[in-house]
Design a protein around this motif. Sequence first.
Motif, PDB file in Angstrom:
ATOM      1  N   ARG A 480      29.804  88.196   7.846  1.00 40.69           N
ATOM      2  CA  ARG A 480      31.192  88.632   8.045  1.00 40.69           C
ATOM      3  C   ARG A 480      32.141  87.819   7.165  1.00 40.69           C
ATOM      4  N   LYS A 481      31.870  86.524   7.031  1.00 41.42           N
ATOM      5  CA  LYS A 481      32.705  85.693   6.163  1.00 41.42           C
ATOM      6  C   LYS A 481      32.603  86.151   4.711  1.00 41.42           C
ATOM      7  N   ALA A 482      31.387  86.548   4.276  1.00 39.11           N
ATOM      8  CA  ALA A 482      31.216  87.056   2.912  1.00 39.11           C
ATOM      9  C   ALA A 482      31.955  88.380   2.727  1.00 39.11           C
ATOM     10  N   ALA A 483      31.956  89.212   3.793  1.00 37.96           N
ATOM     11  CA  ALA A 483      32.669  90.487   3.708  1.00 37.96           C
ATOM     12  C   ALA A 483      34.170  90.258   3.635  1.00 37.96           C
ATOM     13  N   GLU A 484      34.676  89.302   4.423  1.00 40.34           N
ATOM     14  CA  GLU A 484      36.111  89.023   4.400  1.00 40.34           C
ATOM     15  C   GLU A 484      36.535  88.407   3.083  1.00 40.34           C
ATOM     16  N   ALA A 485      35.626  87.677   2.444  1.00 39.05           N
ATOM     17  CA  ALA A 485      35.955  87.075   1.155  1.00 39.05           C
ATOM     18  C   ALA A 485      36.123  88.135   0.071  1.00 39.05           C
ATOM     19  N   ASP A 486      35.508  89.294   0.262  1.00 34.98           N
ATOM     20  CA  ASP A 486      35.614  90.366  -0.723  1.00 34.98           C
ATOM     21  C   ASP A 486      36.937  91.107  -0.636  1.00 34.98           C
ATOM     22  N   ARG A 487      37.626  90.984   0.510  1.00 35.67           N
ATOM     23  CA  ARG A 487      38.914  91.663   0.626  1.00 35.67           C
ATOM     24  C   ARG A 487      39.999  90.620   0.918  1.00 35.67           C
ATOM     25  N   PRO A 488      41.122  90.667   0.196  1.00 37.32           N
ATOM     26  CA  PRO A 488      42.178  89.663   0.382  1.00 37.32           C
ATOM     27  C   PRO A 488      42.818  89.781   1.758  1.00 37.32           C
ATOM     28  N   GLU A 489      43.025  88.640   2.390  1.00 37.05           N
ATOM     29  CA  GLU A 489      43.659  88.582   3.707  1.00 37.05           C
ATOM     30  C   GLU A 489      44.695  87.466   3.710  1.00 37.05           C
ATOM     31  N   PRO A 490      45.624  87.476   4.678  1.00 39.18           N
ATOM     32  CA  PRO A 490      46.584  86.359   4.793  1.00 39.18           C
ATOM     33  C   PRO A 490      45.849  85.051   5.023  1.00 39.18           C
ATOM     34  N   ALA A 491      46.469  83.986   4.555  1.00 39.25           N
ATOM     35  CA  ALA A 491      45.834  82.666   4.674  1.00 39.25           C
ATOM     36  C   ALA A 491      45.663  82.298   6.136  1.00 39.25           C
ATOM     37  N   GLU A 492      44.504  81.747   6.466  1.00 34.25           N
ATOM     38  CA  GLU A 492      44.210  81.341   7.838  1.00 34.25           C
ATOM     39  C   GLU A 492      44.724  79.933   8.079  1.00 34.25           C
ATOM     40  N   PRO A 493      44.986  79.585   9.353  1.00 33.59           N
ATOM     41  CA  PRO A 493      45.424  78.216   9.647  1.00 33.59           C
ATOM     42  C   PRO A 493      44.368  77.209   9.248  1.00 33.59           C
ATOM     43  N   MET A 513      38.522  80.647  18.831  1.00 30.87           N
ATOM     44  CA  MET A 513      39.687  79.857  19.228  1.00 30.87           C
ATOM     45  C   MET A 513      40.659  79.683  18.064  1.00 30.87           C
ATOM     46  N   ALA A 514      40.097  79.543  16.850  1.00 33.63           N
ATOM     47  CA  ALA A 514      40.972  79.335  15.693  1.00 33.63           C
ATOM     48  C   ALA A 514      41.784  80.580  15.369  1.00 33.63           C
ATOM     49  N   HIS A 515      41.276  81.747  15.748  1.00 27.84           N
ATOM     50  CA  HIS A 515      41.967  82.986  15.438  1.00 27.84           C
ATOM     51  C   HIS A 515      42.901  83.454  16.547  1.00 27.84           C
ATOM     52  N   LEU A 516      42.939  82.737  17.710  1.00 32.19           N
ATOM     53  CA  LEU A 516      43.817  83.139  18.809  1.00 32.19           C
ATOM     54  C   LEU A 516      45.261  82.788  18.489  1.00 32.19           C
ATOM     55  N   PRO A 517      46.247  83.594  18.910  1.00 29.88           N
ATOM     56  CA  PRO A 517      47.662  83.269  18.671  1.00 29.88           C
ATOM     57  C   PRO A 517      48.096  82.137  19.600  1.00 29.88           C
ATOM     58  N   PRO A 518      49.166  81.432  19.278  1.00 30.42           N
ATOM     59  CA  PRO A 518      49.641  80.342  20.159  1.00 30.42           C
ATOM     60  C   PRO A 518      50.050  80.866  21.535  1.00 30.42           C
ATOM     61  N   ASP A 519      49.695  80.088  22.603  1.00 34.28           N
ATOM     62  CA  ASP A 519      49.970  80.494  23.984  1.00 34.28           C
ATOM     63  C   ASP A 519      51.295  79.870  24.425  1.00 34.28           C
ATOM     64  N   THR A 520      52.304  80.719  24.651  1.00 39.57           N
ATOM     65  CA  THR A 520      53.650  80.233  25.034  1.00 39.57           C
ATOM     66  C   THR A 520      53.894  80.318  26.535  1.00 39.57           C
TER      67      THR A 520
END
Length: 549
Positions: A480-493, A513-520
């Motif tokens: 999946r990481k190789a597939a995502e590298a083939d298509r441009p995406e916004p920079a990850e945290p 956990m790294a992809h979850l949005p901040p919990d307010t």
Amino acid sequence: MASQAEKVALYAAIRRDSAAGMSGRALEHKYGVTRRTVAKALASVWPEPRKKMAPRGTRLDPYKALVDQMLRADLDAPRKQRHTVKRIFDRLVDEHDATQVTYRMVRAYVADRRGEIRTEAGRGPPKAFVPQSHQPGVEAEVDFGEVTVRLAGEQVKLVLFALRMSYSGKAVHRVFASGGQEAFFEGHVHAVRVLGGVPLGKVRYDNLKAAVAQVLGFSRARVETARWTAFHSFYDFEPFYCQPGIEGAHEKGGVEGDIGWFRRNHLVPIPEVGSLAELNGMVDEWDIQDEARRIGSRPRTVGEHFAIERPLLKPLPVEVFETGLVMSLRVDRYAQVSVRTNRYSVPARLIGRKVRVMLHASELIVYDGQEEVARHERLLAKGGSRLELDHYLEVLVRKPGALPGATALEQARAAGKFTPVHDSWWAAACKAHGDRDGTRALVEVLLLGRHMNHEHLVAGLAVALRAGALTADAVALEARKAAEADRPEPAEPSGNLAEPGTATVTFLTERRMAHLPPDTRPLPSVAVYDQLLRRPRPGAERPAEGESS
């Protein structure tokens, strides 16, 4: 000895000098000829033809009348009971004591005399051809021819389909693995699509099995196959069947000659291609180039003549005729169906069920109901098999020991679908988990290929192998990481970034956990639950031990 042209030039010179006033004796001395030659030159501009010498007699002359008699008797004799040259020679020796006659004398005389006797008897010349004229857009000719090609590194024999317009000579070609009915129909569909229409009149054919079920006697009547009758009725043209044998070949000599011309000019030397699709792409280009050539002494090119007849063709039908042959076959216990002596795999879940097979000239498609479950390129040879490893994965999960020797695995390696990276990861997994569990892990990885790109999956295997991560989950994550590298995406945290060039494996929990949005949301509180607790009565005393409250 002077030739005819030299004599004509000599006569012209003598006549010219004589007209200038030169005497006959002077002409004899100047040209070194006799008085007789000078007289002939002055009498005629053309030299007298040289007298032919009387034919020299041979030892066969006394017996020629006997040979002619035998040949005349053959005119009414059954075809298989006529005199051969050897029989004539034997009869001359045995019956007429022609011991001085040789076999070669008899053979040379019979070769010339047999046809003459047939003509003298009014039976006509042995071969006669009548020139034909064709109207624009009316007639066409169709035939198959055999060609040899180096296909994917192997020299194989294929079939060349040709449809040629009789007026312009415009021909459309197509190469197929076999000359069956599917190729016959697909060749027609391709040809009329390229031509942009259908001939108005007749299309000439041999007595092909794809079209003719039975030849009725010596007439042109034929019993057609049902699908062929439906096909030419759909495209609204009339087939014309030639006589069987060499006589029939002369009736469609245009396409016969075109196939030979096409072979000599485009398939010499033998072309090397990777697939039939690549070869047919080259054939289409050659057909376009051939429009610039002239046939014989015609004043216009093939393309110029075809431009005249193209507007006259009948328009194509709006609907499409299904050229494939539909069959209902049962899947055997090896998850295969048998088609024309060859075997093709289907998903193992269909074992014991009937499936619908659509057989085309170059491929085979298998349907379970309305769902397409398998698609294979047709095999060229007989008695072969074409198996997909993916069709057996559910079985291999339960029987991992069958994978190392599986025919489907061997074919996957040959096709490049099972790479050396697969083998290396498999060997490492077996070493770490044992043969059974390591093979099952590989099968789970192969199952990922049903919804992942093959290149991404191989890249994930390579990264997991370098990191020593020998589980299907790790391979899936890296793929999946190789597939995502083939298509441009916004920079990850930013997180735990590995150094460039190092193989790392991220656990699924950390990645999620790294992809979850901040919990307010505020932190949970149990204050509202305290209200439900029993409160003591104010001023009430605690009852003494042993007393009831």
